[in-house]
Write an enzyme that holds these catalytic residues in place. Structure first.
Site, PDB file in Angstrom:
ATOM      1  N   CYS A  47       6.748 -24.197 118.249  1.00  0.00           N
ATOM      2  CA  CYS A  47       7.486 -23.608 116.502  1.00  0.00           C
ATOM      3  C   CYS A  47       8.586 -23.106 116.866  1.00  0.00           C
ATOM      4  CB  CYS A  47       6.395 -22.641 115.805  1.00  0.00           C
ATOM      5  SG  CYS A  47       6.406 -20.915 116.757  1.00  0.00           S
TER       6      CYS A  47
ATOM      7  N   ASP B 210       8.656 -25.213 108.007  1.00  0.00           N
ATOM      8  CA  ASP B 210       7.313 -24.486 109.172  1.00  0.00           C
ATOM      9  C   ASP B 210       6.770 -25.913 110.201  1.00  0.00           C
ATOM     10  OD1 ASP B 210       4.688 -23.618 109.934  1.00  0.00           O
ATOM     11  OD2 ASP B 210       4.572 -22.246 108.103  1.00  0.00           O
TER      12      ASP B 210
END
Length: 453
Positions: free
Chosen positions: A118, A389
């Site tokens: 991420c 995200d």
């Protein structure tokens, strides 16, 4: 034949051929009619795009047939549902229902989390949404045929993100999630390394250093330095004797203290505050022995793209690393001119506008999740914030992008600012049409480990 009812879906299918409509009489239910449409669009993506960009068709779907469409889809396989969803998304991005002049709305693709990547996804989205940088990466690939490894993998990821952001590129829909597997492989990460959260600052330097090297002897050989490179002068000045020593160094980012600082200006003041060397810490000056001295650092140049790495992780007295959750404020607009030592009477303005906020969501160093808020607006006088995200891209408010990340569970970890005098050039849009056909062919026929899923 009975007249077509005003709410019948057949009334709103001007984009379908007459032969198709005639095969489906008015006695069919809306659900069975949609079933026929599903079979029709399966046979040709181009037909689907034509139909789903019909304003009249969407009028029926939105105001009358929405419930029937839902019922029809619920009974379909997941693959069929995704098919309709994909074409519908494309239509929504290319036409605005009910308007005489259709306006195309841009879409943004997410990046697949390949393990614990991420942080990498957040960094890649940040760099991708600097159009000047993206254009340089594509140009490098055209100017130098032997580019491989990290730089080539990044170019491939950017190319796929570009296609996904431009749903009419090559006449097809590319809405989806882009894989970064080819880039991860280029780092040489294997096994558990993919599931470890590496330092964003370190990864950013690896990427920029590799690109700097690969861009040599190309038309964009100075691109990285022109965008990201700043300069800082560090030195020693003795207090009681005439002795001084200094050197100038380059940087891609600046590390700023968070603990004990209220905001960016406090951090910069601490960065340039001289340190007095006295007592047991006296400086050994050549020819003068031990002397009281002043150790200093001052900026001599700040880059067009300013990356500020906030020290949100710090060591405790026991030597363990912990997250600093203190409130730390940063503004949408900052002026750092006072912190730059300008020579020869220069009075350059170092004012900046906030472009991206990389955010750590979590309470500890070794856990949590990274996302990034980016201003995607091409209008220099307004901002449009999106939260990236991993696979998701969501429009958010300026409060969610800035003030919500001052401290606590959600904290800004890295800030990216664009210098005002360069913004127009940096954010100048790049369309898929600008990507040369030679480059498109290269990515079509080579390794497909970085693809749109």
């Amino acid at each position: 034949m009975a007249p077509t009812h005003m709410y019948s879906p057949q009334r709103f299918v001007g984009s379908l051929p007459t032969s198709f409509v005639q095969q489906h009489n008015d006695e069919q239910t809306n659900t069975s009619f949609l079933s026929s449409i599903l079979q029709y669009v399966k046979s040709s993506p181009e037909r689907a795009v034509k139909m789903f960009t019909s304003a009249t068709f969407w009028k029926w779907c939105l105001f009358v047939g929405g419930g029937c469409l839902l019922v029809s889809l619920l009974g379909r396989s997941k693959k069929e549902q995704l098919l309709v969803s994909r074409f519908a998304k494309q239509a929504a991005t290319t036409k605005s229902v009910g308007q005489a002049t259709m306006k195309r709305v841009k879409v943004y693709a997410g990046l697949r989390n390949e393990g614990a990547t991420c942080y990498l996804n957040s960094l890649l989205q940040t760099l991708f949404h600097i159009p000047k940088f993206r254009r340089s990466v594509f140009t490098m690939m055209m100017d130098k045929e032997d580019v491989d490894s990290i730089s080539k993998a990044m170019a491939r990821v950017f190319y796929n993100l570009q296609k996904a952001c431009d749903p009419i590129e090559e006449g097809h829909s590319y809405t989806g999630t882009v894989s970064t597997k080819c880039l991860i492989d280029s780092f040489g990460w294997t096994g558990n390394q993919v599931f470890e959260q590496h330092d964003i600052q370190e990864v950013a330097r690896i990427l920029l250093d590799d690109l700097q090297q690969k861009m040599k002897n190309t038309s964009v050989s100075k691109s990285i330095s022109q965008l990201f490179l700043g300069k800082v002068e560090s030195g020693i000045e003795c207090i009681n004797v005439d002795f001084r020593s200094s050197k100038e160094e380059s940087f891609y980012d600046i590390q700023l203290d968070v603990k004990g600082c209220r905001n960016i200006y406090d951090s910069f003041n601490r960065y340039v505050k001289p340190e007095i060397l006295s007592g047991q810490n006296k400086y050994h000056a050549e020819g003068y022995g031990l002397q009281d001295a002043k150790k200093y650092s001052t900026f001599t140049h700040l880059p067009k793209v300013l990356m500020l790495h906030l020290k949100r992780f710090d060591y405790t007295p026991l030597g363990t690393l912990q997250k600093v959750t203190d409130t730390y404020e940063f503004d949408d607009h900052i002026n750092l001119t006072e912190f730059v030592k300008q020579k020869n009477g220069n009075k350059k303005d170092y004012s900046y506008s906030l472009h991206a906020v990389l955010i750590h969501k979590g309470s500890t160093v070794h856990s949590g999740h990274y996302v990034v808020a980016i201003n995607v607006s091409e209008d220099l006088h307004s901002k449009e914030w999106y939260l990236f995200d991993d696979a998701k891209a969501t429009k958010i408010s300026s409060f969610e992008a800035i003030q919500a990340n001052f401290g606590g569970f959600n904290t800004a970890y890295m800030l990216v600012y664009l210098r005002y005098d360069a913004i127009a050039d940096i954010v100048k849009p790049i369309s898929s049409n600008e990507i040369p056909e030679k480059l498109r062919e290269m990515f079509r026929h080579e390794d497909n480990s970085c693809t749109i899923l």
